[in-house]
Design an enzyme around this catalytic site. Structure first.
Site, mmCIF file in Angstrom:
data_model
loop_
_atom_site.group_PDB
_atom_site.id
_atom_site.type_symbol
_atom_site.label_atom_id
_atom_site.label_comp_id
_atom_site.label_asym_id
_atom_site.label_seq_id
_atom_site.Cartn_x
_atom_site.Cartn_y
_atom_site.Cartn_z
ATOM 1 N N ASP A 97 0.815 -1.227 0.000
ATOM 2 C CA ASP A 97 0.000 0.000 0.000
ATOM 3 C C ASP A 97 0.850 1.278 0.000
ATOM 4 O OD1 ASP A 97 1.057 -0.252 2.516
ATOM 5 O OD2 ASP A 97 -0.812 0.183 3.593
ATOM 6 N N SER A 108 26.156 5.269 -3.131
ATOM 7 C CA SER A 108 27.270 4.912 -2.251
ATOM 8 C C SER A 108 28.517 4.593 -3.051
ATOM 9 C CB SER A 108 26.854 3.677 -1.436
ATOM 10 O OG SER A 108 27.971 3.111 -0.810
ATOM 11 N N TYR A 153 24.254 -5.123 -1.170
ATOM 12 C CA TYR A 153 24.000 -3.719 -0.801
ATOM 13 C C TYR A 153 24.440 -2.785 -1.931
ATOM 14 C CZ TYR A 153 24.820 0.894 1.171
ATOM 15 O OH TYR A 153 24.841 2.255 1.360
ATOM 16 N N LYS A 196 22.322 -0.199 -4.777
ATOM 17 C CA LYS A 196 22.563 1.231 -5.024
ATOM 18 C C LYS A 196 22.760 1.480 -6.519
ATOM 19 C CE LYS A 196 22.133 2.773 -0.904
ATOM 20 N NZ LYS A 196 21.023 3.668 -0.558
ATOM 21 N N ARG A 243 39.203 -8.503 6.409
ATOM 22 C CA ARG A 243 37.824 -8.940 6.138
ATOM 23 C C ARG A 243 37.674 -9.106 4.633
ATOM 24 N NH1 ARG A 243 34.379 -4.378 9.214
ATOM 25 N NH2 ARG A 243 35.556 -3.186 7.702
ATOM 26 N N ASP A 251 37.111 -6.056 1.573
ATOM 27 C CA ASP A 251 37.550 -4.711 1.973
ATOM 28 C C ASP A 251 38.608 -4.219 0.988
ATOM 29 O OD1 ASP A 251 36.252 -3.619 4.113
ATOM 30 O OD2 ASP A 251 37.635 -4.389 5.633
HETATM 31 N N1 LIG Z 1 26.330 6.213 6.566
HETATM 32 C C1 LIG Z 1 27.157 6.067 5.512
HETATM 33 O O1 LIG Z 1 28.403 6.095 5.645
HETATM 34 C C2 LIG Z 1 26.573 5.901 4.122
HETATM 35 C C3 LIG Z 1 27.461 5.766 3.046
HETATM 36 C C4 LIG Z 1 26.934 5.625 1.758
HETATM 37 C C5 LIG Z 1 25.570 5.637 1.560
HETATM 38 N N2 LIG Z 1 24.727 5.760 2.618
HETATM 39 C C6 LIG Z 1 23.270 5.743 2.367
HETATM 40 O O2 LIG Z 1 22.685 6.887 2.985
HETATM 41 C C7 LIG Z 1 21.341 6.597 3.373
HETATM 42 C C8 LIG Z 1 21.123 6.987 4.820
HETATM 43 O O3 LIG Z 1 22.057 6.290 5.633
HETATM 44 P P1 LIG Z 1 22.168 6.517 7.207
HETATM 45 O O4 LIG Z 1 23.601 6.324 7.564
HETATM 46 O O5 LIG Z 1 21.472 7.778 7.609
HETATM 47 O O6 LIG Z 1 21.362 5.228 7.732
HETATM 48 P P2 LIG Z 1 20.215 5.108 8.828
HETATM 49 O O7 LIG Z 1 19.982 3.638 9.023
HETATM 50 O O8 LIG Z 1 20.542 5.930 10.023
HETATM 51 O O9 LIG Z 1 18.954 5.760 8.086
HETATM 52 C C9 LIG Z 1 18.096 5.055 7.228
HETATM 53 C C10 LIG Z 1 16.669 5.471 7.588
HETATM 54 O O10 LIG Z 1 15.760 4.875 6.658
HETATM 55 C C11 LIG Z 1 14.729 4.174 7.378
HETATM 56 N N3 LIG Z 1 14.368 3.035 6.526
HETATM 57 C C12 LIG Z 1 15.175 2.003 6.150
HETATM 58 N N4 LIG Z 1 14.516 1.179 5.341
HETATM 59 C C13 LIG Z 1 13.266 1.686 5.175
HETATM 60 C C14 LIG Z 1 12.109 1.287 4.431
HETATM 61 N N5 LIG Z 1 12.131 0.186 3.702
HETATM 62 N N6 LIG Z 1 10.995 2.059 4.502
HETATM 63 C C15 LIG Z 1 10.981 3.188 5.230
HETATM 64 N N7 LIG Z 1 12.032 3.627 5.957
HETATM 65 C C16 LIG Z 1 13.159 2.883 5.925
HETATM 66 C C17 LIG Z 1 15.362 3.774 8.700
HETATM 67 O O11 LIG Z 1 14.432 3.555 9.734
HETATM 68 C C18 LIG Z 1 16.268 4.980 8.984
HETATM 69 O O12 LIG Z 1 15.558 5.998 9.659
HETATM 70 C C19 LIG Z 1 21.135 5.108 3.078
HETATM 71 O O13 LIG Z 1 20.487 4.997 1.830
HETATM 72 C C20 LIG Z 1 22.550 4.562 2.985
HETATM 73 O O14 LIG Z 1 22.625 3.426 2.143
HETATM 74 C C21 LIG Z 1 25.204 5.890 3.903
#
Ligand SMILES: NC(=O)c1ccc[n+]([C@@H]2O[C@H](COP(=O)([O-])OP(=O)(O)OC[C@H]3O[C@@H](n4cnc5c(N)ncnc54)[C@H](O)[C@@H]3O)[C@@H](O)[C@H]2O)c1
Length: 322
Positions: free
Chosen positions: A60, A124, A148, A152, A283, A286
């Site tokens: 939905d 990413s 993952y 992306k 790991r 990496d």
């Molecule tokens: N943190 C990093 O170093 C990094 C690096 C590259 C890319 N990213 C990307 O940046 C974005 C944000 O990352 P972040 O570090 O803030 O992570 P985070 O986990 O803190 O934030 C993700 C948010 O999305 C919500 N969420 C996840 N899946 C969902 C879904 N299916 N429906 C609704 N809500 C959903 C989660 O509850 C959370 O609030 C992500 O897409 C991540 O892949 C992060």
């Protein structure tokens, strides 16, 4: 940072670490924000706007999103919501395809229905896989080595294909995001080097270093750490550059690499704690070195990172949980 005329933004993942920083920066700059989140990893107390609890891949979700977009007169979507743990994505690939791909599909369909034609996507550096060059630029081959990273890259393709109905998008390929802009929005998940190390130090435990025999100067892995506030500003710049249909990709990094040992030395300095390190084996998956070429974003937006490793580590340490 570019001056941006008032925008009405839907943020997916607004309760997350990065989404909440961008959300607050937009609100403080006078823009309107609405958030959706399923709170799977996000925290409700981080949300500073009207919000809806919604799992993007649910059947939905498409119609609910279309209603939210219409009701709030949204003109731009920033899509952060995704699962982001590499190891978990290897163990449960179907979860990552369902969530990251299924969720994006519903979002794009809702945007098409509601006629919302601007988008910024959280991509990413994981799309590059194991690069063999000193710095990766946007022309470097994409070869993600885990589900993952694949989600992306597929996400970027799905967004690009939406140009047929006029979507203008920018995908920002983040490198290693760390640091804190506002202490109540700190990264509370111990999944990356700096938060993991802070959590270990706080518990009086040694900090693991995975591999000290890489072909790098000190033998540990090198990454490009980008402060979350620099990253947040890049989103504002990206919105103001959304013009033509299609998806343009930009690296967001500093162009400088820091080794694991350099990060930990900075953490020792900032914390005043001479914690122990536990040298473990490498790991799988990496890359020894993953550093951005940040020239394209600088040339196109005039964006440049302001903060370096010292500010990143200091703000992360200061906002740690007591
Ligand atoms: N943190 C990093 O170093 C990094 C690096 C590259 C890319 N990213 C990307 O940046 C974005 C944000 O990352 P972040 O570090 O803030 O992570 P985070 O986990 O803190 O934030 C993700 C948010 O999305 C919500 N969420 C996840 N899946 C969902 C879904 N299916 N429906 C609704 N809500 C959903 C989660 O509850 C959370 O609030 C992500 O897409 C991540 O892949 C992060």
């Amino acid at each position: 940072m570019t001056t941006l005329e008032g925008v009405n933004v839907l943020i997916t993942g607004g309760a997350g670490y990065i989404g909440s920083h961008v959300s607050r920066l937009l609100i403080e700059s006078g823009h309107s924000v609405v958030s959706v989140d399923d709170f799977s990893t996000g925290l409700a107390e981080r949300i500073g706007s009207e919000s809806y609890e919604l799992k993007l891949e649910n059947p939905d979700a498409e119609s609910k999103l279309a209603s939210i977009l219409n009701e709030h007169g949204i003109d731009t979507v920033i899509h952060f919501a995704a699962r982001k743990q590499v190891g978990e994505s290897v163990e449960k690939p179907e979860l990552y395809y369902k969530s990251n791909i299924g969720g994006l599909l519903n979002l794009l369909s809702a945007m098409k229905t509601a006629g919302v034609k601007k988008m910024v996507f959280s991509s990413s550096a994981a799309v590059y896989g194991m690069p063999s060059v000193e710095q990766v630029d946007e022309q470097s081959p994409t070869n993600p080595i885990n589900p993952y990273g694949q989600t992306k890259l597929i996400g970027e393709w799905m967004i690009d294909n939406a140009k047929t109905w006029g979507l203008s998008a920018i995908s920002l390929r983040y490198f290693n995001v760390a640091g804190t802009g506002w202490s109540d929005l700190a990264d509370k998940q111990a999944l990356n080097l700096i938060p993991i190390a802070i959590s270990k130090i706080s518990h009086g435990e040694p900090v693991d270093v995975f591999g000290d025999d890489y072909q790098t100067e000190d033998g540990s892995c090198i990454r490009d750490y980008i402060h979350v506030m620099d990253l947040a500003k890049a989103h504002i710049d990206a919105i103001s550059h959304l013009k033509n249909p299609g998806n343009e990709v930009f690296n967001v990094g500093t162009g400088e690499g820091s080794s694991v040992f350099e990060v930990l030395a900075e953490l020792k300095k900032v914390s005043g704690i001479d914690f122990e390190m536990n040298i473990d084996s490498r790991r799988a998956g990496d890359p020894p070195k993953l550093v951005a070429s940040a020239s394209k974003i600088q040339d196109s937006f005039g964006w440049k990172s302001e903060f370096g490793l010292a500010e990143i580590v200091a703000t992360a340490w200061e906002s740690r949980e007591s």
